[in-house]
Design a protein around this motif. Sequence first.
Motif, PDB file in Angstrom:
ATOM      1  N   TYR A  89       0.840  -1.209   0.000  1.00  0.00           N
ATOM      2  CA  TYR A  89       0.000   0.000   0.000  1.00  0.00           C
ATOM      3  C   TYR A  89       0.877   1.264   0.000  1.00  0.00           C
ATOM      4  N   LEU A  90       1.947   1.225   0.766  1.00  0.00           N
ATOM      5  CA  LEU A  90       2.846   2.382   0.824  1.00  0.00           C
ATOM      6  C   LEU A  90       3.560   2.588  -0.505  1.00  0.00           C
ATOM      7  N   GLU A  91       3.981   1.499  -1.132  1.00  0.00           N
ATOM      8  CA  GLU A  91       4.672   1.615  -2.419  1.00  0.00           C
ATOM      9  C   GLU A  91       3.742   2.166  -3.491  1.00  0.00           C
ATOM     10  N   GLN A  92       2.476   1.778  -3.447  1.00  0.00           N
ATOM     11  CA  GLN A  92       1.502   2.349  -4.391  1.00  0.00           C
ATOM     12  C   GLN A  92       1.290   3.833  -4.106  1.00  0.00           C
ATOM     13  N   THR A  93       1.275   4.183  -2.831  1.00  0.00           N
ATOM     14  CA  THR A  93       1.095   5.587  -2.445  1.00  0.00           C
ATOM     15  C   THR A  93       2.281   6.436  -2.880  1.00  0.00           C
ATOM     16  N   GLU A  99       7.353  13.053  -3.113  1.00  0.00           N
ATOM     17  CA  GLU A  99       8.096  14.009  -2.289  1.00  0.00           C
ATOM     18  C   GLU A  99       7.669  13.955  -0.819  1.00  0.00           C
ATOM     19  N   SER A 100       6.935  12.928  -0.452  1.00  0.00           N
ATOM     20  CA  SER A 100       6.475  12.821   0.935  1.00  0.00           C
ATOM     21  C   SER A 100       7.547  12.170   1.810  1.00  0.00           C
ATOM     22  N   TYR A 123      15.660   4.293   2.380  1.00  0.00           N
ATOM     23  CA  TYR A 123      14.408   5.056   2.439  1.00  0.00           C
ATOM     24  C   TYR A 123      14.406   6.037   3.611  1.00  0.00           C
ATOM     25  N   MET A 124      14.946   5.629   4.735  1.00  0.00           N
ATOM     26  CA  MET A 124      14.997   6.517   5.898  1.00  0.00           C
ATOM     27  C   MET A 124      15.845   7.756   5.608  1.00  0.00           C
ATOM     28  N   LEU A 125      17.004   7.553   4.983  1.00  0.00           N
ATOM     29  CA  LEU A 125      17.877   8.690   4.686  1.00  0.00           C
ATOM     30  C   LEU A 125      17.250   9.608   3.637  1.00  0.00           C
ATOM     31  N   LYS A 126      16.479   9.019   2.705  1.00  0.00           N
ATOM     32  CA  LYS A 126      15.753   9.856   1.744  1.00  0.00           C
ATOM     33  C   LYS A 126      14.690  10.682   2.456  1.00  0.00           C
ATOM     34  N   LEU A 130      14.439  14.789   2.545  1.00  0.00           N
ATOM     35  CA  LEU A 130      13.254  15.579   2.203  1.00  0.00           C
ATOM     36  C   LEU A 130      12.808  16.465   3.361  1.00  0.00           C
ATOM     37  N   ASN A 131      12.976  15.947   4.581  1.00  0.00           N
ATOM     38  CA  ASN A 131      12.574  16.707   5.772  1.00  0.00           C
ATOM     39  C   ASN A 131      13.420  16.235   6.958  1.00  0.00           C
TER      40      ASN A 131
END
Length: 221
Positions: A89-93, A99-100, A123-126, A130-131
């Motif tokens: 579900y997260l990958e589809q989102t 940019e989230s 993914y965590m470092l990305k 981003l924020n």
Amino acid sequence: MLIKILVFGLLWRLVGNPFLALLILLVILYVLDRRFVGLTPNIFKPFQLSRRASRLRSDLHANPHNTSAKLELARILIERKKFSEALPYLEQTLSIMEESADVHYEIGLCHLKLGDLIKGESYMLKAVELNPRVKFGEAYLRLGEALAPSSPKRAAQFIEQFRDLHSSSVEAYYRLGQLYQQLGRAEDAKRAYREALDIHRGLPRYSRRQQRRWALLARFK
């Protein structure tokens, strides 16, 4: 303990059944803990989450492109520790919300919990890129937690970054103490546990309740 025995004895006399008295005592202790201490889990929450997840699945069956429903369902699955179910579900989102920082964080969390440390860290470092304050710095904490068994030195660096962002976290200082112990830094470990207790004492009441678990763990070190 003496008070509990006395209350149990009183309840036994009142209801005339030791098993019923014990059940009533456990209910009283649970209610008191939920109200004032917060160590026991909310026994009703899993049922509430399950009902909400069922409704969201029904919504997605009717409208498979509902991104907000996918995201909410994924977050419920994460809370229920069903990381492999949450990940698709997260990958589809993510294809819609590239940019989230939050979605990158949640995908990273799932990978970390599923044992894929390389993808999880990426993914965590990305998310942090981003924020830097995504989830109030939780990305650093969860990276430190996941890397602690295999790479305690790097884990300590991540948790130190979390501590710098969120200096009122009792959990951060407790986990730092654990990592310093693994690294043979006994004095640093003692200092981290003391700071965990000092921070806990200085927190507002509602926050002390939320972080009491980590303070108790630090106290017994």
